[in-house]
Design an enzyme around this catalytic site. Structure first.
Site, PDB file in Angstrom:
ATOM      1  N   GLY A 231      40.837  30.014  30.613  1.00 55.01           N
ATOM      2  CA  GLY A 231      41.413  30.438  31.882  1.00 55.01           C
ATOM      3  C   GLY A 231      40.532  31.439  32.589  1.00 55.01           C
ATOM      4  O   GLY A 231      39.308  31.461  32.406  1.00 55.01           O
ATOM      5  N   SER A 232      41.147  32.299  33.372  1.00 57.68           N
ATOM      6  CA  SER A 232      40.393  33.211  34.217  1.00 57.68           C
ATOM      7  C   SER A 232      39.770  34.343  33.408  1.00 57.68           C
ATOM      8  O   SER A 232      40.273  34.738  32.359  1.00 57.68           O
ATOM      9  CB  SER A 232      41.309  33.799  35.289  1.00 57.68           C
ATOM     10  N   THR A 233      38.689  34.881  33.949  1.00 60.21           N
ATOM     11  CA  THR A 233      38.018  36.000  33.300  1.00 60.21           C
ATOM     12  C   THR A 233      38.915  37.232  33.262  1.00 60.21           C
ATOM     13  O   THR A 233      38.920  37.980  32.279  1.00 60.21           O
ATOM     14  CB  THR A 233      36.703  36.307  34.031  1.00 60.21           C
ATOM     15  N   VAL A 235      42.251  37.471  33.023  1.00 63.98           N
ATOM     16  CA  VAL A 235      43.231  37.369  31.936  1.00 63.98           C
ATOM     17  C   VAL A 235      42.527  37.387  30.586  1.00 63.98           C
ATOM     18  O   VAL A 235      42.998  38.009  29.625  1.00 63.98           O
ATOM     19  CB  VAL A 235      44.080  36.093  32.099  1.00 63.98           C
ATOM     20  N   GLY A 236      41.381  36.739  30.505  1.00 65.84           N
ATOM     21  CA  GLY A 236      40.620  36.744  29.251  1.00 65.84           C
ATOM     22  C   GLY A 236      40.245  38.140  28.814  1.00 65.84           C
ATOM     23  O   GLY A 236      40.253  38.472  27.620  1.00 65.84           O
ATOM     24  N   GLU A 253      37.269  30.892  26.724  1.00 60.20           N
ATOM     25  CA  GLU A 253      36.507  30.052  27.639  1.00 60.20           C
ATOM     26  C   GLU A 253      36.981  30.398  29.043  1.00 60.20           C
ATOM     27  O   GLU A 253      38.104  30.074  29.423  1.00 60.20           O
ATOM     28  CB  GLU A 253      36.712  28.572  27.325  1.00 60.20           C
TER      29      GLU A 253
END
Length: 486
Positions: A231-233, A235-236, A253
């Protein structure tokens, strides 16, 4: 059978059955073109995660104790069930807003992930090491990580889920899956139906649709040994901080700010086709889309004209009912974000040559020039069907501009001199680079992942899965008890 009559209606999948979530919550499933609610999934909560983990712990011990042939057979039966499935294609089209061809790709790729994972189950699980101790056997062996929490996105829900589910299971782990709330069926409950049809043991795969509370509990639960997030950076980064504090294995990822470099000797007809596909496929809503087109000044006018012509020819509409080139953007928030990035770039001096308009849930394919390389349209992941073009003078400037990003997922280089193009490609700071091909590429046997703000952890695909979903243990066996001075 209507979607409301399916066994997954208002359900989650746990302990080998579809059942209502503990809190009885409901998650509406919308057709992205029409906005119609055509199905309802169960909405799990944190207590459902706890119950699923309790069931998963003994299931994992039993699953890992099975011989590789039994695990491989389950995965092959799931692949066969997916091949026979008549509903998955429509679910993907309606839930994700994709054209049918994209749904067909997902189904084929997911089958490939399952069959390759089945072969992975029989790979050697260790190696005998040299040792300096007489009478000792020294072994490095691979063990399953254990319980793997998987959080998947909405854009390619089937294949991005199966990319993790299949190899994790093949290697003796069990999976607790939280699909995106946008795609709880094709990203989760419809996959569970395949496992039911395949006769998979109860508890090895569980599906928990829900919101942030479910994802947070998957990350925080002490008995979940690994979290895999796509997902998004942004949230990561949050997941990495939480998992790091718990010393938990994590694989992320994340997003991309991907460059497509067009050299001065490129075949422009081919280059514009590759460039258009790289940016416009599935409305630009993939982490491996090309947002930045870096074009040698000698060919930039011809390239721009070709891209504009291709963009203008693409049709938009409901892919469930019309033979169109692009479908709707996934939701209003994503639509507004793409428009905001475009409008801000225009306010900074960029010019829109075609597209740039929003019609209901549809975003016209857009080509922009005179883009400020400091603008958010150039520096951030776009996730909308927008081509941003910047001209450069020669390969040195092209490489420098391509590498001027915090991300490092994928790049492409287009040029007639393959040796020269490959030399340029090897200088790009991307985990994946393609010469004379589009940025969107994925194969079950290839290592997929990013560097920089595009990823953290290992890789998915092929032999990389052995490292991703196992832990190493050093085992020594001495033929006679060792002797020490005390």
């Amino acid at each position: 059978m209507s979607q409301q009559d399916q066994p997954w209606s208002r359900a989650i999948y746990t302990a080998g059955t579809f059942q209502p979530p503990a809190g009885g919550g409901v998650l509406p499933v919308r057709d992205k073109s029409t906005g119609e609610v055509f199905a309802e999934a169960g909405r799990a909560d944190a207590s459902d995660v706890d119950a699923a983990v309790t069931r998963a712990v003994p299931a994992q011990r039993d699953w890992a104790a099975l011989g590789y042939a039994e695990r491989a057979a389950v995965l092959r039966r799931v692949a066969a069930a997916l091949e026979r499935d008549g509903a998955m294609r429509e679910l993907i089209v309606r839930e994700t807003g994709s054209i049918p061809g994209k749904a067909d790709y997902e189904i084929g790729a997911a089958i490939s992930e399952l069959t390759e994972a089945a072969a992975l189950a029989s790979r050697p699980s260790g190696e005998v090491l040299q040792t300096g101790h007489a009478g000792r056997t020294s072994i490095s062996e691979r063990l399953p990580v254990g319980l793997v929490g998987v959080i998947t996105p909405w854009n390619f829900p089937l294949v991005l889920g199966m990319r993790v589910i299949a190899p994790a299971l093949a290697l003796g782990n069990v999976v607790l899956l939280k699909p995106s709330p946008e795609t709880p069926l094709s990203g989760g409950l419809a996959i569970a139906r395949l496992f039911v049809e395949a006769g998979a043991p109860a508890g090895i795969f569980q599906v928990l649709p829900g919101g942030e509370d479910v994802g947070r509990r998957l990350v925080e639960h002490p008995d979940i040994q690994m979290v895999h997030f796509t997902g998004s950076t942004a949230v990561g980064r949050q997941i990495a901080q939480t998992a790091g504090g718990l010393l938990k294995k994590v694989s992320l990822e994340l997003g991309g700010n991907n460059a497509l470099v067009v050299l001065d000797d490129a075949d422009i007809e081919q280059a514009t086709m590759i460039g258009a596909w790289s940016s416009f496929h599935y409305q630009g809503q993939t982490c491996i889309s090309a947002g930045r087109h870096i074009v040698d000044r000698a060919v930039v006018d011809e390239y721009t004209a070709g891209i504009v012509a291709r963009a203008a020819a693409i049709t938009l509409g409901d892919p469930a009912t019309e033979p169109v080139g692009l479908g709707p953007v996934i939701n209003d928030a994503q639509l507004a974000r793409g428009k905001r990035l475009l409008d801000d770039a225009v306010a900074g001096g960029a010019r829109v040559l075609t597209g740039g308009t929003v019609e209901g849930p549809f975003f016209r394919p857009t080509v922009v020039v005179d883009v400020d390389p400091a603008s958010a349209l150039w520096t951030e992941e776009i996730f909308a069907p927008i081509v941003a073009i910047v001209a450069v003078d020669g390969t040195e400037e092209a490489v420098a501009l391509a590498n001027d990003t915090r991300y490092g997922l994928v790049s492409s280089v287009l040029g007639a001199d393959v040796h020269r193009a490959t030399t340029v490609a090897r200088r790009l700071n991307s985990a994946m680079v393609h010469v004379n091909d589009a940025t969107p590429q994925d194969e079950a046997l290839a290592p997929f992942g990013g560097v920089g703000q595009s990823g953290l952890g290992g890789r998915s695909g092929g032999d990389a899965n052995l490292e991703e979903f196992t832990e190493r243990r050093w085992l020594t066996v001495s033929s006679v008890p060792a002797h020490y001075p005390y």
